[in-house]
Each structure stands twice: as structure tokens, then as C-alpha cells.
Design a protein around this motif. Sequence first.
Motif, short mmCIF file in Angstrom:
data_model
loop_
_atom_site.label_atom_id
_atom_site.label_comp_id
_atom_site.label_asym_id
_atom_site.label_seq_id
_atom_site.Cartn_x
_atom_site.Cartn_y
_atom_site.Cartn_z
N LYS A 197 17.05 -21.90 11.33
CA LYS A 197 17.64 -20.85 12.18
C LYS A 197 17.00 -20.80 13.57
O LYS A 197 17.50 -20.09 14.45
CB LYS A 197 17.51 -19.48 11.50
CG LYS A 197 18.44 -19.31 10.30
CD LYS A 197 18.45 -17.87 9.82
CE LYS A 197 19.48 -17.67 8.70
NZ LYS A 197 19.54 -16.26 8.26
N THR A 198 15.90 -21.53 13.74
CA THR A 198 15.27 -21.58 15.05
C THR A 198 16.10 -22.47 15.97
O THR A 198 16.39 -23.62 15.65
CB THR A 198 13.84 -22.13 14.96
OG1 THR A 198 13.06 -21.25 14.15
CG2 THR A 198 13.21 -22.24 16.34
N VAL A 199 16.50 -21.94 17.10
CA VAL A 199 17.27 -22.67 18.10
C VAL A 199 16.39 -22.85 19.33
O VAL A 199 15.94 -21.88 19.93
CB VAL A 199 18.57 -21.92 18.47
CG1 VAL A 199 19.25 -22.57 19.67
CG2 VAL A 199 19.52 -21.89 17.27
N LYS A 265 17.26 -17.62 15.95
CA LYS A 265 16.00 -17.16 16.53
C LYS A 265 15.63 -18.15 17.64
O LYS A 265 15.32 -19.32 17.35
CB LYS A 265 14.91 -17.11 15.46
CG LYS A 265 15.20 -16.09 14.36
CD LYS A 265 14.13 -16.08 13.29
CE LYS A 265 14.23 -17.31 12.40
NZ LYS A 265 13.26 -17.26 11.26
N VAL A 266 15.68 -17.70 18.87
CA VAL A 266 15.61 -18.60 20.01
C VAL A 266 14.19 -18.77 20.53
O VAL A 266 13.43 -17.81 20.63
CB VAL A 266 16.54 -18.09 21.14
CG1 VAL A 266 16.36 -18.91 22.42
CG2 VAL A 266 18.00 -18.14 20.69
N LYS A 267 13.88 -20.02 20.85
CA LYS A 267 12.68 -20.36 21.60
C LYS A 267 13.14 -21.13 22.83
O LYS A 267 14.01 -21.98 22.75
CB LYS A 267 11.73 -21.23 20.77
CG LYS A 267 11.10 -20.51 19.58
CD LYS A 267 10.11 -21.42 18.87
CE LYS A 267 9.44 -20.69 17.70
NZ LYS A 267 8.48 -21.58 16.99
N THR A 268 12.56 -20.81 23.98
CA THR A 268 12.96 -21.48 25.21
C THR A 268 11.78 -22.21 25.83
O THR A 268 10.62 -21.86 25.61
CB THR A 268 13.52 -20.48 26.24
OG1 THR A 268 12.49 -19.56 26.62
CG2 THR A 268 14.71 -19.71 25.68
N ARG A 269 12.10 -23.21 26.62
CA ARG A 269 11.06 -23.94 27.36
C ARG A 269 11.70 -24.57 28.60
O ARG A 269 12.87 -24.97 28.57
CB ARG A 269 10.42 -25.02 26.49
CG ARG A 269 11.40 -26.04 25.94
CD ARG A 269 10.79 -26.90 24.86
NE ARG A 269 11.77 -27.80 24.27
CZ ARG A 269 11.55 -28.55 23.19
NH1 ARG A 269 10.39 -28.49 22.55
NH2 ARG A 269 12.50 -29.35 22.71
#
Length: 371
Positions: A197-199, A265-269
Motif C-alpha cells: 500500500k506504500t506508494v 500511504k504516500v512517501k515522496t522524494r
Amino acid sequence: NQQHSKLKWSKGTWGGTCSVDQNNGGWEKKFFPGWNENWFNAFSPGINGPISPDSDQCDVWEESPTLIVERDTFANFFHNSEDFFNTFVALSVLKWPIKDLQIFITDIYPKGAFWPIWSKAYFGGREPLTAWDLERKYGTKRVCFRKAAVTILGAAAPIAVASWDTECFGTSLVRAYADLVVRSLGLHYVNKGRDQKTVVVTYNTRRTQSQWPERQFCDTDHSYFDCGQLGHLKSRGLGRQVRNDNAVEQALKSLEGMTFSNGAKVKTRAVDFSTLDFKGQIEIDATTDLMIGPHGAGLMHNVFMPDRAALIELWIDGSSANRHFHNLAFWSGHAYQGVQMGNPVDTNKLLNLAKSAIEKIDLQTLPWETS
């Protein structure tokens, strides 16, 4: 025509039993465009029958199938990829397995920024050899080959098509090529143990560089290329740069606190690919679910993203006519949006596009191999 980096071979540099008489079904010059014409002009037909390994015509006998490549460039990922992909196409047509392969790179460029594709993806137990290496290995010896072929001109690469929108989606050749690169770098398990679910949203930045990569990766000591020709290249100020780059980065960061209908569930970079080594670049690709960036060579990285991934290309400063990355995304099986944007970029519009793209990602599809 990049003849400044190519050698114009003299007639008789190579020969074989093939004919160049087009009236008798032989080779035709028109099928050797660009700098490949140098090989056509250098070919001398007329060898009578097959040559055996103990022939007095050979000082060296090479049993391995040998693919001859002359690169478009050595420090631009999009234009380098023309040759990487053409090599894959050539091997597919010839049905030559990589495990037996020898590659000769006969332009005079240095190895360059993306050498691991040659030395790992196309490593057949024999190191790829540059023109510099070939002179040291063979000198003036006459070399005979069981099989040899000249690969397709880089500039004629099908993946470089930019003038029309492809209808082909999930093309086997492109997907297999991407898989080869990811596996050869040992990155096919890079998502192991990851919550599906981590995007991961990657902002592919396009920023001024302290040094042109052509100068950074030039090497006069181990190539015949005169790096002095690049003395005019100082710091690299790129076109199509996002003027409110920091604001875009911060806006995308706000996605991490949002709720999405698919439970993402978003992580950005924000990533400046020019600061990473090549394996590090591909690792970023293989762990990216949504890539966002302005039109430019760096969007070539989208082909190495997982199956469920998507690309948002920002058309700023007049780049919308170029269809390279629409086609590459489609051929890779990735969702794609190309969006006309002002510059500075409208961050509210961009956030809405990103949220929509995230909610369309199928979270039941695992990113590459995870176990």
C-alpha cells in the motif's frame, strides 16, 4: 552526424563472404545510415568460402558472436538508451544469447556515465571492448570471427520516435529490456518486504549542474576522444527548468499527510539523478510508483519502474510536441499523463493530478518481485 567521434575505416578494414552487389541480393548502402556508412564503405567482399580457425588469413580467431556498436553519445541517458535498446533488438533478431556475447564499441568516446549497462546487462563472460581496448588487444593482427554483426544506428532507435502517439501498450521488447537491466544490476528484489500500500512518488528534478556530464565522464587517458573539445562546457544550465522548484517539492511532500480512496500511504522524494551512480539511479526507478517531472532525458527512467507505476510529464516552456515519453510509458505498460503547465508550475493543479494518479494505482499489483 556525429562523425567527430567515429573512425572512417579504410576500404578492406573488414571483409567476408557477403556481397555488396544489390542486384544480386547483397547489402545496400541505404541500409547503413548515419555513421554506419563507415562500415559499409570499409567492407571488402570476395572472401572465397568459409575460413577455418587454422587459416593463414587469421592471426586471431574469435569464436564468440561479436556485435559491433558505434554509440550516439556517452553522457546523455536518452540518447545512450538508443544504443542500449538497439543492442537488445539486434540480439533478439539474431537470436544470440548474451552468455556467449562479445561487444566491440568502436566509436572513440570514453566509457561514459552508463557503462554498467554494457559491462553488466550485456556481459557475456567477456568484457565489452572499446576502440582503445581493441587496439591494445589486437594491434595490427588480422582477426577472424565465426559471427559478427553491426548493430542498428542509434539515431534510428524505435524508442526515440517522438512525432506520433503509439497505440501499443505493454510492448514485450521494451518490458523485457527493462527487466534485463534491473536484474543485471541485482535490483529485482529491491522491493522485498515492502508494504504494497506504500506508494512512492518521485519528483524527477531538472536542475542546474555544477559540471556537464560530458566533461565529468570524459577520459582522454583511456580513450581516443579529445576531451579538450569540451573545454567550452562550464556549469550546465538546463532549459525547461521548473522556476518554483522548491515550491513544487514542498507541495508534493504534502501528499504524505493526505488520505486516498484506495488506502495508499504516500512517501515522496525529490531526486536529482545526476548526483547518483547508475545503479543508484535504476534503484530509484525500480522503487517508484509515480514519477513526476518536466520533459527531458531523465524521464527515460520511467521504463524501469514497476508495472503498476505511472508517469506525469510536465510540458513547460514549449515541450508538448515531443512524444518520446508518452510512447515509452505506453510501451512499458505504465499509465501516463502529459500536462501543459505554466512556469512557475501551478502547484494546486499538480497536486490534483498527483492525487488522481495515486488513486488509480492498483495496490494489489506488487512492485517487481517482493519475495
